[in-house]
Structure formats: C-alpha cells, structure tokens
Design a protein around this motif. Sequence first.
Motif, short mmCIF file in Angstrom:
data_model
loop_
_atom_site.label_atom_id
_atom_site.label_comp_id
_atom_site.label_asym_id
_atom_site.label_seq_id
_atom_site.Cartn_x
_atom_site.Cartn_y
_atom_site.Cartn_z
N THR A 163 14.01 -0.31 49.56
CA THR A 163 12.69 -0.79 49.12
C THR A 163 12.02 -1.60 50.22
O THR A 163 11.09 -2.35 49.97
N SER A 164 12.55 -1.47 51.43
CA SER A 164 12.06 -2.31 52.50
C SER A 164 10.59 -2.05 52.78
O SER A 164 10.18 -0.95 53.12
N GLY A 175 11.29 -11.78 56.08
CA GLY A 175 12.29 -10.87 55.50
C GLY A 175 13.02 -10.12 56.60
O GLY A 175 14.23 -9.91 56.53
N GLY A 176 12.26 -9.73 57.61
CA GLY A 176 12.86 -8.98 58.71
C GLY A 176 13.87 -9.80 59.49
O GLY A 176 14.92 -9.30 59.90
N ASP A 183 18.07 -7.53 50.70
CA ASP A 183 17.71 -8.94 50.59
C ASP A 183 18.91 -9.78 50.91
O ASP A 183 19.91 -9.71 50.23
N LEU A 207 8.70 -3.49 55.11
CA LEU A 207 8.43 -4.19 56.35
C LEU A 207 7.27 -3.52 57.09
O LEU A 207 7.07 -2.33 56.98
P1 ADP Z 1 7.08 -10.14 58.14
O1 ADP Z 1 8.49 -9.84 58.56
O2 ADP Z 1 6.14 -9.02 58.42
O3 ADP Z 1 6.61 -11.45 58.65
P2 ADP Z 1 8.23 -10.28 55.53
O4 ADP Z 1 9.29 -9.43 56.04
O5 ADP Z 1 8.56 -11.69 55.16
O6 ADP Z 1 7.03 -10.29 56.55
O7 ADP Z 1 7.61 -9.65 54.22
C1 ADP Z 1 6.89 -8.45 54.16
C2 ADP Z 1 7.11 -7.85 52.79
O8 ADP Z 1 8.33 -7.07 52.83
C3 ADP Z 1 7.31 -8.86 51.68
O9 ADP Z 1 6.71 -8.34 50.51
C4 ADP Z 1 8.81 -8.94 51.50
O10 ADP Z 1 9.16 -9.27 50.20
C5 ADP Z 1 9.22 -7.53 51.84
N1 ADP Z 1 10.56 -7.46 52.44
C6 ADP Z 1 10.97 -8.13 53.52
N2 ADP Z 1 12.22 -7.79 53.86
C7 ADP Z 1 12.60 -6.88 52.96
C8 ADP Z 1 13.79 -6.15 52.76
N3 ADP Z 1 14.84 -6.26 53.56
N4 ADP Z 1 13.84 -5.30 51.73
C9 ADP Z 1 12.81 -5.18 50.92
N5 ADP Z 1 11.64 -5.83 51.06
C10 ADP Z 1 11.54 -6.68 52.05
#
Ligand code: ADP
Length: 229
Positions: free
Chosen positions: A168-169, A143-144, A86, A171
């Motif tokens: 815990t990613s 997040g990505g 994060d 994605l």
């Molecule tokens: P997207 O990239 O598919 O548009 P997000 O990445 O914002 O969507 O979120 C998808 C899920 O993965 C969310 O629940 C978010 O909290 C989680 N998430 C995103 N990035 C990470 C990370 N680096 N580590 C852990 N969980 C993540």
Amino acid sequence: DAAIRFENVTFHYDESRPILKGVDFEVPAGKTVAIVGPSGAGKSTISRLLFRFYDVTGGRVTIDGQDVRDVTQASLREAIGMVPQDTVLFNESIAYNIRYGRVNATDAEIREAARMAQIHDFIETLPEGFATEVGERGLKLSGGEKQRVAIARTILKAPPVLILDEATSALDTHTEREIQSALDHVSQNRTTLVIAHRLSTVVNAHQIIVLEGGRIAERGTHSELLEAN
Ligand code: ADP
Ligand code: ADP
C-alpha cells in the motif's frame, strides 16, 4: 540459499469464505519474485502463511524443501527478514533501531548498513515523538525514511529469505526510487518475495505473479506482462 515453494495452497480465515484457491508458485534460491494484485487479493495472507501466523487449509508451504509446519516459529523468524509497510521504531537513536537487526553488530557494521539504506546522516538522532532527558526533540522521519531504517535493520540481519511488503506504499516517485535502490542492495542474491501494488515497482523481478481473488491470474516477467496487457 532458500527456495520458497507454495504447492497448491488453499486457505480460509473462516470456512464461509476461501481466500487462497490453489496458489502454486516458487521463488528459486537467490531470486526475487513479486506478487502484485488489487487490494484484498490475498497478497498479505501469503506472507502470513510463510511466517506461519496461520497454517494452510490445503496444500503446503516449504522453505528449502522443508514444510514450514515442521519448523519452529523461532527459526522461521530467524530465517525470514521482513521489511514491512509501516515500521514502528523504538524510543532510541536510529543507530539503536538499526542494531535491533543483530544485537552483536559492531558500530562499523551499523554505519555500513545505514549507508546502504541512505540514512547515515542522522543515525545518532531520535525519531519524532520522542525526547531525550535533556529535552532535545526527535527528528521527524518521513514514511520513506522509517522504511529505510527497517531496510538497514534487515541488511544487518542478513536473513536467507526476505519479504518486502510494498503493497500500500503511497510514496512519491523520488522517495520510491531511493528506497528501491536500498532494497536492491538487500534483495541481491537473496531469496526475496516482494508484495507490491503496482507493476512499476517490480521491474527487476525474476517473475511476477498477478494474484486476483485468491487465484493466480497471470505470471511472467515484467516485459511479458506489459505485452500481454
Ligand atoms: P515523504 O516521504 O514524501 O516525505 P511520507 O512518506 O511521510 O512522505 O508520506 C507520504 C504518504 O505515504 C503518507 O500518506 C504516508 O502515510 C504514506 N506512506 C509512507 N510510507 C509508507 C509505507 N511504507 N507504506 C504505506 N504507506 C506509506
Ligand atoms: P491483500 O494483501 O491482497 O490486500 P489480504 O491477504 O490482506 O489481501 O486479504 C485477503 C482477504 O482476506 C481480504 O478479503 C481480507 O478482508 C481477508 N482477511 C484478511 N485478514 C483477515 C482475517 N484476519 N480474518 C478474516 N479475513 C481476513
């Protein structure tokens, strides 16, 4: 290049409960080793010991043959780059956030790092939740994308040792693949420890270590572990 070595490392946060129970592995200079295992296995604890947020209870951790207890925390932070799960961004442009990796970087170097991390399209914008003085709203980053800002930062910093925490990613596959290719750029020829939840994300590691309940349950290449299971 630096090699990381854990020599029979034991660790507990409090004496009633051992967390690492004789963990022994090395990351050869310039190679990538991944640690996978269920939540609570002790994976993040390993990275905390490397950064010396905590000291081992038994055994030792060395970087380039030097016990981390003999290295100042300032030089550890200098030597080790971390791409966390994060990423917290500053209320500044993405370019500013990338520059944080190395404050004397040139604009051309920042653009190049952003290009490798595949975020060059929006480096002049602000992250979501922030606003400029003229009332312009920030861009919502997934997040990505935030993770890619951290990757670009790390590309600029170019540390000899890299920790990638993907534990815990959650994605989606597409995002994961994009991040993976950016990460491949950073980890190439650099001593890299990857902390991952799933075997599928660490196909190219020199070695994969399966950690369970603070012990190494298995180790091998991706294909060796697939055959064994
Ligand atoms: P997207 O990239 O598919 O548009 P997000 O990445 O914002 O969507 O979120 C998808 C899920 O993965 C969310 O629940 C978010 O909290 C989680 N998430 C995103 N990035 C990470 C990370 N680096 N580590 C852990 N969980 C993540
Ligand atoms: P993983 O990264 O594999 O999920 P962690 O290294 O985070 O595992 O945690 C291993 C164990 O140590 C877990 O049981 C966790 O609850 C415990 N733990 C982690 N941090 C602390 C702490 N600061 N104090 C006490 N126990 C902790």
